[in-house]
Design a protein around this motif. Structure first.
Motif, PDB file in Angstrom:
ATOM      1  N   SER A   1      -8.458   3.846  10.862  1.00  0.00           N
ATOM      2  CA  SER A   1      -9.393   4.341  11.865  1.00  0.00           C
ATOM      3  C   SER A   1      -8.656   5.003  13.019  1.00  0.00           C
ATOM      4  O   SER A   1      -7.504   4.659  13.315  1.00  0.00           O
ATOM      5  CB  SER A   1     -10.245   3.190  12.420  1.00  0.00           C
TER       6      SER A   1
ATOM      7  N   ARG B   1      -9.856   6.813  17.053  1.00  0.00           N
ATOM      8  CA  ARG B   1     -10.906   7.241  17.984  1.00  0.00           C
ATOM      9  C   ARG B   1     -10.372   8.407  18.799  1.00  0.00           C
ATOM     10  O   ARG B   1      -9.386   8.272  19.526  1.00  0.00           O
ATOM     11  CB  ARG B   1     -11.346   6.122  18.909  1.00  0.00           C
TER      12      ARG B   1
ATOM     13  N   TYR C   1     -24.422  14.844  11.736  1.00  0.00           N
ATOM     14  CA  TYR C   1     -23.142  14.620  11.070  1.00  0.00           C
ATOM     15  C   TYR C   1     -23.045  15.470   9.821  1.00  0.00           C
ATOM     16  O   TYR C   1     -24.024  15.626   9.072  1.00  0.00           O
ATOM     17  CB  TYR C   1     -22.973  13.143  10.682  1.00  0.00           C
TER      18      TYR C   1
ATOM     19  N   VAL D   1     -18.943  12.903   6.352  1.00  0.00           N
ATOM     20  CA  VAL D   1     -18.527  11.891   7.338  1.00  0.00           C
ATOM     21  C   VAL D   1     -19.649  10.912   7.662  1.00  0.00           C
ATOM     22  O   VAL D   1     -19.436   9.973   8.437  1.00  0.00           O
ATOM     23  CB  VAL D   1     -18.000  12.536   8.637  1.00  0.00           C
TER      24      VAL D   1
ATOM     25  N   ARG E   1     -19.247   7.091   8.238  1.00  0.00           N
ATOM     26  CA  ARG E   1     -17.831   6.804   8.562  1.00  0.00           C
ATOM     27  C   ARG E   1     -17.481   7.194   9.993  1.00  0.00           C
ATOM     28  O   ARG E   1     -16.669   6.528  10.634  1.00  0.00           O
ATOM     29  CB  ARG E   1     -16.908   7.566   7.606  1.00  0.00           C
ATOM     30  N   PHE E   2     -18.063   8.276  10.479  1.00  0.00           N
ATOM     31  CA  PHE E   2     -17.765   8.779  11.816  1.00  0.00           C
ATOM     32  C   PHE E   2     -18.959   8.529  12.736  1.00  0.00           C
ATOM     33  O   PHE E   2     -20.116   8.583  12.305  1.00  0.00           O
ATOM     34  CB  PHE E   2     -17.485  10.275  11.794  1.00  0.00           C
TER      35      PHE E   2
ATOM     36  N   LEU F   1     -15.169  10.464  19.270  1.00  0.00           N
ATOM     37  CA  LEU F   1     -15.438  10.516  17.839  1.00  0.00           C
ATOM     38  C   LEU F   1     -14.696   9.338  17.211  1.00  0.00           C
ATOM     39  O   LEU F   1     -13.467   9.352  17.127  1.00  0.00           O
ATOM     40  CB  LEU F   1     -14.986  11.831  17.214  1.00  0.00           C
ATOM     41  N   GLN F   2     -15.456   8.323  16.842  1.00  0.00           N
ATOM     42  CA  GLN F   2     -14.885   7.174  16.151  1.00  0.00           C
ATOM     43  C   GLN F   2     -14.844   7.485  14.665  1.00  0.00           C
ATOM     44  O   GLN F   2     -15.877   7.801  14.073  1.00  0.00           O
ATOM     45  CB  GLN F   2     -15.725   5.921  16.400  1.00  0.00           C
ATOM     46  N   MET F   3     -13.671   7.403  14.079  1.00  0.00           N
ATOM     47  CA  MET F   3     -13.481   7.765  12.683  1.00  0.00           C
ATOM     48  C   MET F   3     -12.965   6.554  11.917  1.00  0.00           C
ATOM     49  O   MET F   3     -11.877   6.041  12.222  1.00  0.00           O
ATOM     50  CB  MET F   3     -12.495   8.929  12.555  1.00  0.00           C
TER      51      MET F   3
ATOM     52  N   ASP G   1      -9.643  14.100   5.404  1.00  0.00           N
ATOM     53  CA  ASP G   1      -9.985  14.227   6.821  1.00  0.00           C
ATOM     54  C   ASP G   1      -8.844  14.816   7.642  1.00  0.00           C
ATOM     55  O   ASP G   1      -8.996  15.033   8.845  1.00  0.00           O
ATOM     56  CB  ASP G   1     -10.348  12.850   7.387  1.00  0.00           C
TER      57      ASP G   1
ATOM     58  N   TYR H   1      -8.592  18.567  15.059  1.00  0.00           N
ATOM     59  CA  TYR H   1      -9.942  18.288  15.534  1.00  0.00           C
ATOM     60  C   TYR H   1     -10.120  18.863  16.939  1.00  0.00           C
ATOM     61  O   TYR H   1      -9.265  18.661  17.820  1.00  0.00           O
ATOM     62  CB  TYR H   1     -10.204  16.785  15.535  1.00  0.00           C
TER      63      TYR H   1
END
Length: 120
Positions: free
Chosen positions: A17, A19, A61, A65, A68-69, A82-84, A91, A95
């Motif tokens: 993950s 962010r 979205y 994603v 997931r995001f 953006l929490q990924m 991916d 960004y």
């Protein structure tokens, strides 16, 4: 000076993950819709997620994603996130965050980008 600055990118293993943060200066973020975009090597830039400045912060979205995001916006802090989660090599990209000024149809202010690499 009006600008957006992204941070939080880096190298992460598949399944991990990150962010991303987008800090705005010189503008009141509450008035703006915010979008996260990405551009992978050799590919065109694509939208990842967006959040509106109204309608309770309606979100959009890109299909790959979903689930997931998560996009979020803290107007008091002037920062969007953006929490990924569950990241995959697909991916990997630079960004970018962007804002859409009130009354505009396109995102018209962009950050410089932050690089995300997903690799074992």
């Amino acid at each position: 000076q009006v600008q957006l600055v992204e941070s939080g990118g880096g190298l992460v293993q598949p399944g991990g993950s990150l962010r991303l943060s987008c800090t705005a200066s010189g503008l009141s973020l509450e008035r703006y819709a915010v979008g996260w975009f990405r551009q992978a090597p050799g590919k065109e830039r694509e939208v990842v997620a967006c959040i509106s400045n109204s309608d309770g912060g309606r979100t959009f979205y890109e299909d790959s994603v979903v689930g997931r995001f998560t996009i979020a916006k803290d107007n008091a802090k002037g920062t969007a996130y953006l929490q990924m989660n569950s990241l995959t090599p697909g991916d990997t990209a630079v960004y970018y965050c962007a804002v859409k000024s009130p009354g505009r149809n396109e995102f018209d202010l962009w950050g410089q980008g932050t690089e995300v690499t997903v690799s074992p």
